[in-house]
Design an enzyme around this catalytic site. Structure first.
Site, PDB file in Angstrom:
ATOM      1  N   GLU A 268      64.010  63.714  84.392  1.00 16.00           N
ATOM      2  CA  GLU A 268      64.934  62.553  85.010  1.00 16.00           C
ATOM      3  C   GLU A 268      64.252  61.252  84.678  1.00 16.00           C
ATOM      4  O   GLU A 268      64.166  60.765  85.902  1.00 16.00           O
ATOM      5  CB  GLU A 268      65.486  62.695  86.192  1.00 16.00           C
ATOM      6  CG  GLU A 268      66.182  64.058  86.595  1.00 16.00           C
ATOM      7  CD  GLU A 268      66.560  64.515  88.025  1.00 16.00           C
ATOM      8  OE1 GLU A 268      65.875  63.591  89.028  1.00 16.00           O
ATOM      9  OE2 GLU A 268      67.041  65.539  88.379  1.00 16.00           O
ATOM     10  N   PRO A 269      63.996  60.924  83.663  1.00 22.71           N
ATOM     11  CA  PRO A 269      63.088  59.486  83.481  1.00 22.71           C
ATOM     12  C   PRO A 269      63.948  58.166  83.851  1.00 22.71           C
ATOM     13  O   PRO A 269      65.078  58.466  83.281  1.00 22.71           O
ATOM     14  CB  PRO A 269      62.478  59.657  82.372  1.00 22.71           C
ATOM     15  CG  PRO A 269      63.464  60.522  81.470  1.00 22.71           C
ATOM     16  CD  PRO A 269      64.103  61.307  82.557  1.00 22.71           C
ATOM     17  N   ARG A 307      61.250  43.224  93.205  1.00 24.26           N
ATOM     18  CA  ARG A 307      59.943  44.194  93.264  1.00 24.26           C
ATOM     19  C   ARG A 307      58.730  43.693  93.663  1.00 24.26           C
ATOM     20  O   ARG A 307      58.334  44.397  94.609  1.00 24.26           O
ATOM     21  CB  ARG A 307      59.770  44.902  91.692  1.00 24.26           C
ATOM     22  CG  ARG A 307      61.081  45.730  91.480  1.00 24.26           C
ATOM     23  CD  ARG A 307      60.594  46.764  90.187  1.00 24.26           C
ATOM     24  NE  ARG A 307      59.757  47.670  90.536  1.00 24.26           N
ATOM     25  CZ  ARG A 307      58.560  47.792  90.181  1.00 24.26           C
ATOM     26  NH1 ARG A 307      57.945  46.942  89.557  1.00 24.26           N
ATOM     27  NH2 ARG A 307      57.789  48.574  90.626  1.00 24.26           N
ATOM     28  N   CYS A 338      64.993  30.800 100.041  1.00 22.57           N
ATOM     29  CA  CYS A 338      64.283  30.344 101.371  1.00 22.57           C
ATOM     30  C   CYS A 338      63.854  31.727 102.154  1.00 22.57           C
ATOM     31  O   CYS A 338      64.124  31.836 103.105  1.00 22.57           O
ATOM     32  CB  CYS A 338      65.324  29.772 102.192  1.00 22.57           C
ATOM     33  SG  CYS A 338      66.015  28.121 101.377  1.00 22.57           S
TER      34      CYS A 338
HETATM   35  N1  LLP Z   1      65.011  61.473  89.839  1.00 21.98           N
HETATM   36  C1  LLP Z   1      65.267  61.302  91.308  1.00 21.98           C
HETATM   37  C2  LLP Z   1      65.690  62.268  92.223  1.00 21.98           C
HETATM   38  C3  LLP Z   1      64.724  59.897  91.527  1.00 21.98           C
HETATM   39  O1  LLP Z   1      65.061  59.553  93.098  1.00 21.98           O
HETATM   40  C4  LLP Z   1      64.325  58.843  90.629  1.00 21.98           C
HETATM   41  C5  LLP Z   1      63.893  57.642  91.194  1.00 21.98           C
HETATM   42  C6  LLP Z   1      64.104  59.213  89.572  1.00 21.98           C
HETATM   43  C7  LLP Z   1      64.762  60.438  88.988  1.00 21.98           C
HETATM   44  C8  LLP Z   1      63.733  58.136  88.317  1.00 21.98           C
HETATM   45  O2  LLP Z   1      62.295  57.858  88.656  1.00 21.98           O
HETATM   46  P1  LLP Z   1      61.531  56.987  87.628  1.00 21.98           P
HETATM   47  O3  LLP Z   1      61.325  57.704  86.185  1.00 21.98           O
HETATM   48  O4  LLP Z   1      62.365  55.782  87.150  1.00 21.98           O
HETATM   49  O5  LLP Z   1      60.186  56.797  88.261  1.00 21.98           O
HETATM   50  N2  LLP Z   1      62.868  51.060  93.043  1.00 21.98           N
HETATM   51  C9  LLP Z   1      61.413  51.403  92.958  1.00 21.98           C
HETATM   52  C10 LLP Z   1      61.650  52.974  92.059  1.00 21.98           C
HETATM   53  C11 LLP Z   1      62.655  53.672  93.118  1.00 21.98           C
HETATM   54  C12 LLP Z   1      62.689  55.284  92.372  1.00 21.98           C
HETATM   55  C13 LLP Z   1      63.866  55.873  92.919  1.00 21.98           C
HETATM   56  N3  LLP Z   1      63.811  57.116  92.702  1.00 21.98           N
HETATM   57  C14 LLP Z   1      60.731  50.508  92.131  1.00 21.98           C
HETATM   58  O6  LLP Z   1      61.213  49.497  91.764  1.00 21.98           O
HETATM   59  O7  LLP Z   1      59.581  50.843  91.618  1.00 21.98           O
END
Ligand code: LLP
Length: 406
Positions: A268-269, A307, A338
């Protein structure tokens, strides 16, 4: 992205020209980079041909999702909204997994009717809700059990998900208990063991520990899973510390794992697919010089990209016109909001800048636009894509009008 005659180009197109046409602030995506990332991701794991479910929460622009669908990706969704969008974007339901700790009866029923691949459950109460949905519709539902492996992902504290102190997944003891309890249920079919330990992971070691935890569950339950969903979390190089995830090592570990367990792997990337394919283009409104700091005030703020404010995340900022020589003084790139946290970057030196110059905030394709808000009643940035040497708008932003008239 590179300079030609000291002018910045993205996919061979002048950024200043893009800005002239589309204005700022604007999120700009590179289709070429997106495609490259997918090819690379697939190559990294080509020994076992995983199902790749793009994590829609990272970027939910429908045009982007359609491109991903054309490139045969599935989707990882966490709400009915994301699920509808994924289906509307022609993503194959048989490649959609539904995660999240708080799925409602209605969401589960909707997902079941759409015949998606899996609902990854995160609690016993959720399993009971799924059972009720299945009973009501007289049809068994395929589920995955999400394990919380209690693994330290060695990433930013706020985005770690696989420790017992995090709300996600089921602890080992409960995972085993639920597999035993529901394995011959008439209404549920346990197909998958799933995990996701966090995001922006740059070491293969947490993944190794995660695989060990999964193996333990398989050994203890002797249950034959059809799939193992390893989640996402693969980190990218934002440029502050040059550490990269060793995909070779990660892939090798998985190869060993499936030699033993004969399961189909799901990923799940999110970030690794779209992160470095997005840029936030912005203009310098003012430069405020104090004795100690040059404040570079941009026309984009934490409402467009939260972020840095939320996680102290690092994003490179690059000028569209390169000038040689540095000014050795603290530069702070800030937005117009602000709030003191409305700050993107602090540097010890920078090249000479002028008011009206344009800059590019890099690596914002993932968790950029999706986390934006209308705080301070500002409009959200538009989105554009560069594909086949053409630049065009993807999606419309008229939220401000709606907010003013509500
Ligand atoms: N699968 C599940 C169950 C997840 O909760 C997430 C991300 C992913 C896959 C995808 O993860 P990735 O491959 O993108 O790392 N807002 C934060 C990141 C939050 C991630 C939440 N879950 C940021 O800006 O760094």
């Amino acid at each position: 992205m590179l300079y030609k005659n000291n002018k910045l180009l993205i996919d061979k197109i002048s950024v200043d020209k893009i800005i002239k046409k589309f204005g700022t602030p604007v999120y700009c995506y590179s289709y070429d980079q997106l495609k490259k990332n997918i090819v690379k991701f697939k190559n990294n794991f080509n020994k076992f041909n995983p199902i790749i479910c793009f994590s829609v929460k990272a970027n939910n622009n429908s045009r982007i999702l359609r491109e991903l669908s054309n490139l045969h990706l599935g989707a990882d969704v966490v709400s009915k909204g994301e699920l509808i969008l994924a289906l509307n974007s022609k993503i194959n339901p048989k490649k959609i997994v539904f995660s999240g700790v708080g799925k409602t009866f209605e969401e589960i029923e909707f997902a079941a009717k759409k015949k998606i691949l899996l609902i990854n459950v995160e609690s016993e109460s959720e399993i009971e809700t799924i059972k009720k949905v299945a009973k009501k519709n007289k049809k068994s539902i395929d589920i995955g059990i999400r394990l919380n492996p209690n693994v330290d992902a060695k990433t930013i504290r706020q985005i770690t998900t696989g420790k017992y102190s995090n709300k996600f997944g089921l602890i080992e003891k409960d995972t085993i208990k639920l597999i035993k309890k529901y394995k011959s249920s008439k209404y549920l079919s346990i197909k998958c063991l799933s995990v996701h330990i966090g995001s922006q992971i740059t070491s293969h070691v947490p993944y190794l520990n995660m695989l060990k935890s999964i193996q333990k569950i398989i050994d203890k339950t002797k249950f034959n899973f059809e799939y193992v969903d390893l989640g996402g979390g693969m980190g990218i190089n934002y440029g502050e510390n040059r550490r990269n995830l060793d995909y070779k090592k990660y892939s090798k570990q998985i190869e060993k794992f499936i030699e033993k367990n004969k399961v189909k792997i799901i990923f799940e990337p999110g970030r690794s697919i779209i992160g470095n394919a997005g840029y936030l283009l912005s203009k310098i409104i003012y430069i405020k010089k104090t004795t100690k700091i040059n404040f570079i005030i941009l026309d984009t703020g934490m409402n467009d990209l939260i972020r840095p404010a939320l996680y102290k995340a690092f994003h490179k900022i690059i000028p569209t016109k390169r000038k040689f020589g540095r000014i050795f003084k603290k530069h702070e790139f800030v937005g117009p909001i602000c709030e003191t946290t409305d700050k993107f970057l602090s540097t010890k030196y920078y090249q000479k800048l002028n008011e009206g110059d344009n800059v590019v905030i890099c690596d914002v394709g993932a968790y950029g636009k999706v986390l934006s808000s209308n705080y301070n009643l500002r409009n959200n940035a538009d989105e554009i894509i560069i594909k086949n040497s053409k630049v065009f708008k993807i999606g419309e932003n008229n939220t401000l009008k709606k907010l003013i008239n509500r």
